[in-house]
Every structure is written in structure tokens, then in C-alpha cells.
Design an enzyme around this catalytic site. Structure first.
Site, PDB file in Angstrom:
ATOM      1  N   GLU A 129       0.807  -1.229   0.000  1.00 49.21           N
ATOM      2  CA  GLU A 129       0.000   0.000   0.000  1.00 49.21           C
ATOM      3  C   GLU A 129       0.842   1.283   0.000  1.00 49.21           C
ATOM      4  O   GLU A 129       0.718   2.130   0.891  1.00 49.21           O
ATOM      5  CB  GLU A 129      -0.957   0.015   1.187  1.00 49.21           C
ATOM      6  CG  GLU A 129      -1.977  -1.083   1.160  1.00 49.21           C
ATOM      7  CD  GLU A 129      -3.036  -0.960   2.238  1.00 49.21           C
ATOM      8  OE1 GLU A 129      -4.052  -1.678   2.135  1.00 49.21           O
ATOM      9  OE2 GLU A 129      -2.870  -0.152   3.180  1.00 49.21           O
TER      10      GLU A 129
ATOM     11  N   GLU B 177      -5.409  -8.484   0.355  1.00 43.00           N
ATOM     12  CA  GLU B 177      -6.143  -8.153   1.581  1.00 43.00           C
ATOM     13  C   GLU B 177      -7.586  -7.847   1.234  1.00 43.00           C
ATOM     14  O   GLU B 177      -7.874  -7.216   0.220  1.00 43.00           O
ATOM     15  CB  GLU B 177      -5.567  -6.927   2.304  1.00 43.00           C
ATOM     16  CG  GLU B 177      -4.249  -7.129   3.006  1.00 43.00           C
ATOM     17  CD  GLU B 177      -3.758  -5.849   3.684  1.00 43.00           C
ATOM     18  OE1 GLU B 177      -4.610  -5.026   4.121  1.00 43.00           O
ATOM     19  OE2 GLU B 177      -2.532  -5.661   3.774  1.00 43.00           O
TER      20      GLU B 177
END
Length: 463
Positions: A167, A367
Site C-alpha cells: 500500500e 487483503e
């Protein structure tokens, strides 16, 4: 009855990170979150910091056995730069750190679990921020590349799937734009430079991986959190606002990783605003020529966008939301604990976008998940947390993912965040995400109803 079968050898797994599960045991250096907790513990929910977390450093054998019990065949975690490396410039290794990660990798393989290892999960060494300005510095990109090479050298004989960053847009947002990660700066120009440098760091690591032969039998990728930008309406103004938001929050890292170049419209806009990064032709070529083998996609929520209606304060530094406002869609379905919209179809839209616009690159859901506060109230008389809401959440997302795969999306896995309830930065243990419940006081770990459900999903390779 299994109605929706997934491809053969599909990854059923879960993800965590070193700083969120290991605790600080025997760690000689501090990362930005270790330091932030030291100076502002009140910022963290209930004053809980990263010192113990879910004790993975001491209980990794038992924890990996629990992950295996869930029927999972793959597991992502990260190597902490601050645990493995004693001296960031000489690359002297902390022997205890190397021994720990060797044991974790070996334990995964012993249990027939594929280890996916990430090299950076928001845990920049504080020393590199204090000395050099962190990701604003080109020198730090070289230090990161050296760290990556040391990891490949030590572990690539057994680790065949690597992740350069988790991320990266969140580093940019949290540290440089919206003040939810230390050092909580608001500076759009620095944010843009950090974004370029992180892309460069990732490409430098990939270059080493491929040039030095680690790619023989191994693959390297990046994990990006994609928040599909949906316009409020089909008006030209709303669509343009949505397009700009998508370029900045999604494509700023996805495009260089997969295509080797930044979105043209974004670079033109940044030049016009005089906030474009400093980058040499050599650096641009490194990004262009060193692309990922696969992508991990973290998907939690969509982004709803409308044309700019609020006033732009021109006396303040440039910010990307100069061109759009967030839109609260009436009737949207919410996870009230996290403040995020629940929109399972977003996972399908991401899949089709990757199929159609990114050469159908191999990818997986790295995720997805639902954080809920106060889960203990759902514990039944047998001691099991009945998290049916999590089962419903996962099932809905898997149904849309299955539909995309049937339509040609090149998705090879689904990982939940997270296997065992873990420490979540400033939120600490406010919201729980795991298949396995953690009692923070006793460190007792018990499988939730969703974990037993996942045993059946993985066993049947479908829902």
C-alpha cells in the site's frame, strides 16, 4: 454444496505484517511507529503500542499451525527492515533477526504453506527519516535496494514470492497529506516526490532481483490498495473529478508497477501545478524497465467522487483534492466500526479493469476484510466468536471475484486481512479482523466461526 469452484491451486490465505504481529522483542532499531508511540502514546487506541502485539516473535510455531488448521495454503508477512538490519548503510545483519525469519519461513514450508514476503509495510526506520528525510530522499531508495538485496540473498532459496511494498499510496497519504501517519506533514509537493521515490525504490529492488538471478524460479510483485473511483453522476464534471482521483490514488503506483510509466494526465497536471517530482532520465528508465511479475490487490472500500464544490484555499499548499470532493452516496452500506462503505461489486470492477487495461496481469486479492469493534460480545457458550457478519462479507466478495474469474480475470488467490487479530497502527486493537481471536491480556488464540467456515471453503476450493 459447492456452487462456485475456484481455479486449481488457488491461494487461500491470510496476511499480516512484521510490525503488526511480531512485537518488539530483540529488535535493535526503531521504525517510525515505534518512535511515534514513544512520543505520543495517547494517539494510539487505549494506549496500546507495538511492543507485544500478537506475540508472533515467540509464538510463530503455534500461530503457523493454527493458520494451517484453517486450511490455508499461503501466508503473507513482512521482514522488518529494523529487525533484520543492524546498520542501514553497511547492511550489517542482526543475526537474531535473520535467524527468526529463517525459522518463520522454514515453519511455513514444513506446514505446506507458501510464504509471501513483503519488504516494506509502513515501517521505515526512524533513523532514515531523521537523517535523510525518509522517502523524500534518493539516498534512501539506494538503502532500501540494499536491504532488498540482502533479503533476497538470505531467503530466496526458499521464498519464491516477494512483495516490494504494501500500500505505498498510504505512505503518501498518511505521512504527507492527511496526517494519519508520523511525521504528519501536509505538503503536496513532498508527497509527490515521495511517491516517485517509492516507485523508484520498488523498481530498483526488482532490477536487483532479476539482474542477479533471483527471478529464476521466483516472482516479485507489489501490493496496491485499489479504491475504485465512482463518479456521483455521468456529468462531465463528476466524471472528470473521478478520473483525476483515480489517477492519483490508484494509478500513481499501479501504472508504473505494471506499465512502467506514470499516467500521462497526472504528470501533465502535476507539471501545471508546479509540484512535479524531480527524476532523472536514468531513474525513469529504471522504472520503465523493471516491472512486476504480479500484483497484490488490497480491496476494502470504493471511493465516491463528485466535482469540486467546497472552496479551495489557495493560500495553503497544493493538495490532490483540489480537483474533487468525496461524495457520501445516500443509502450506502457501511461498516460503522471502520467508517468504510461495504461494496462487494468493487472487487469485480477491479478484476475487469486489470483484465482489460493491464494486459490481464496475474494478480491476487492480498487483503480484504471487515474490522469490527467489541467482538467479544459475540462469543458463545463454547468460547467461539460467532462472526457471521464476516462470513457474509467474505462470501459476497468471493462471489463477485468468482464471476470475474469466469469472465477471464487472471486472479490466482484470496487473502483475508488477517489470520490472527493484529495491532493496527493508531487503531491498535480497536477493530478486530482475524479468523482467529486474540485475548490481548493472556495471548490466548481461538478460532472464530469464520475460521471454521474458511476450513470448508479451502477444503472444497469454493463456496
Amino acid at each position: 454444496m459447492v456452487e462456485k469452484k475456484f481455479p486449481e491451486n488457488f491461494w487461500w490465505g491470510a496476511a499480516t505484517s512484521g510490525p503488526q504481529c511480531e512485537g518488539s522483542f530483540n529488535k535493535k532499531n526503531k521504525n517510525v511507529f515505534d518512535y511515534w508511540f514513544e512520543i505520543e502514546p495517547e494517539v494510539f487506541f487505549n494506549g496500546v503500542g507495538p511492543s507485544i502485539t500478537s506475540n508472533f516473535y515467540n509464538s510463530y510455531e503455534e500461530d503457523i499451525k493454527l493458520i494451517k488448521q484453517l486450511g490455508l495454503n499461503s501466508f503473507r508477512t513482512s521482514i522488518q527492515w529494523t529487525r533484520l538490519i543492524k546498520d542501514f548503510e553497511t547492511l550489517e545483519v542482526n543475526k537474531d533477526g535473520a535467524e527468526f525469519y529463517n525459522k518463520v519461513i522454514d515453519e511455513c514450508l514444513k506446514n505446506n504453506i507458501i510464504p509471501i514476503i513483503c519488504l516494506h509495510h509502513f515501517d521505515l526506520p526512524i533513523e532514515l527519516y531523521d537523517k535523510y528525510g525518509g522517502w523524500e530522499s534518493k539516498f534512501v531508495t539506494d538503502l532500501y535496494a540494499g536491504f532488498a538485496e540482502k533479503c533476497f540473498e538470505l531467503f530466496s532459496d526458499r521464498v519464491k514470492h516477494w512483495i516490494t511494498f504494501n500500500e505505498p499510496i498510504v505512505i503518501v497519504e498518511g505521512q504527507y497529506l492527511y496526517q494519519f501517519h508520523y511525521p504528519k506533514i501536509i505538503d503536496g509537493k513532498k508527497a509527490v516526490q515521495a511517491a516517485f521515490n517509492i516507485n523508484l525504490s520498488s523498481a530498483k529492488a526488482i532490477k536487483i532481483f532479476k539482474d542477479k538471478g533471483y527471478s529464476k524460479g521466483g516472482k516479485i510483485g507489489i501490493v496496491v490498495n485499489l479504491t475504485p473511483s465512482y463518479a456521483r453522476s455521468n456529468s462531465e464534471e463528476d466524471e472528470k473529478a473521478s478520473f483525476i482521483a483515480d489517477m492519483f490514488f490508484n494509478r500513481l503506483f499501479l501504472d508504473p508497477a505494471v506499465r512502467g510509466e506514470f499516467p500521462k494526465g497526472l504528470t501533465e497536471l502535476l507539471k501545471e501545478e508546479q509540484v512535479i517530482w524531480q527524476g532523472t532520465q536514468e531513474e525513469i528508465d529504471i522504472i520503465k524497465n523493471n516491472r512486476v511479475d504480479f500484483v497484490g490487490v488490497n480491496y476494502y472500500q470504493p471511493r465516491r467522487i463528485k466535482a469540486k464544490e467546497s472552496t479551495v484555499d489557495t493560500s495553503q499548499p497544493w493538495m490532490p483534492d483540489k480537483y474533487f470532493d468525496n461524495y457520501e452516496m445516500p443509502g450506502r452500506r457501511m461498516n460503522i466500526y471502520r467508517g468504510w462503505e461495504i461494496y462487494p461489486k468493487g472487487i469485480y470492477d477491479i478484476a475487469i479493469n486489470l483484465r482489460d487495461n493491464y494486459d490481464n496481469i496475474p494478480w491476487y486479492i492480498s487483503e480484504n476484510g471487515m474490522g469490527v469493534e467489541g467482538e467479544e460480545r459475540f462469543r458463545n457458550s463454547e468460547g467461539i466468536i460467532e462472526d457471521d457478519y464476516r462470513i457474509d462479507f467474505i462470501k459476497e466478495h468471493l462471489e463477485y471475484l468468482h464471476k470475474a474469474i469466469e469472465e477471464g480475470a487472471n486472479c490466482f488467490g484470496y487473502h483475508l486481512w488477517t489470520p490472527i487479530d493484529c495491532w493496527s497502527w493508531c487503531n491498535a486493537y480497536k477493530n478486530r479482523y482475524g479468523y482467529i481471536s486474540l485475548d490481548l491480556d493472556t495471548q490466548n488464540k481461538t478460532i472464530k466461526k469464520s475460521g471454521y467456515w474458511m476450513m470448508e471453503v479451502s477444503k472444497n476450493n469454493g463456496v
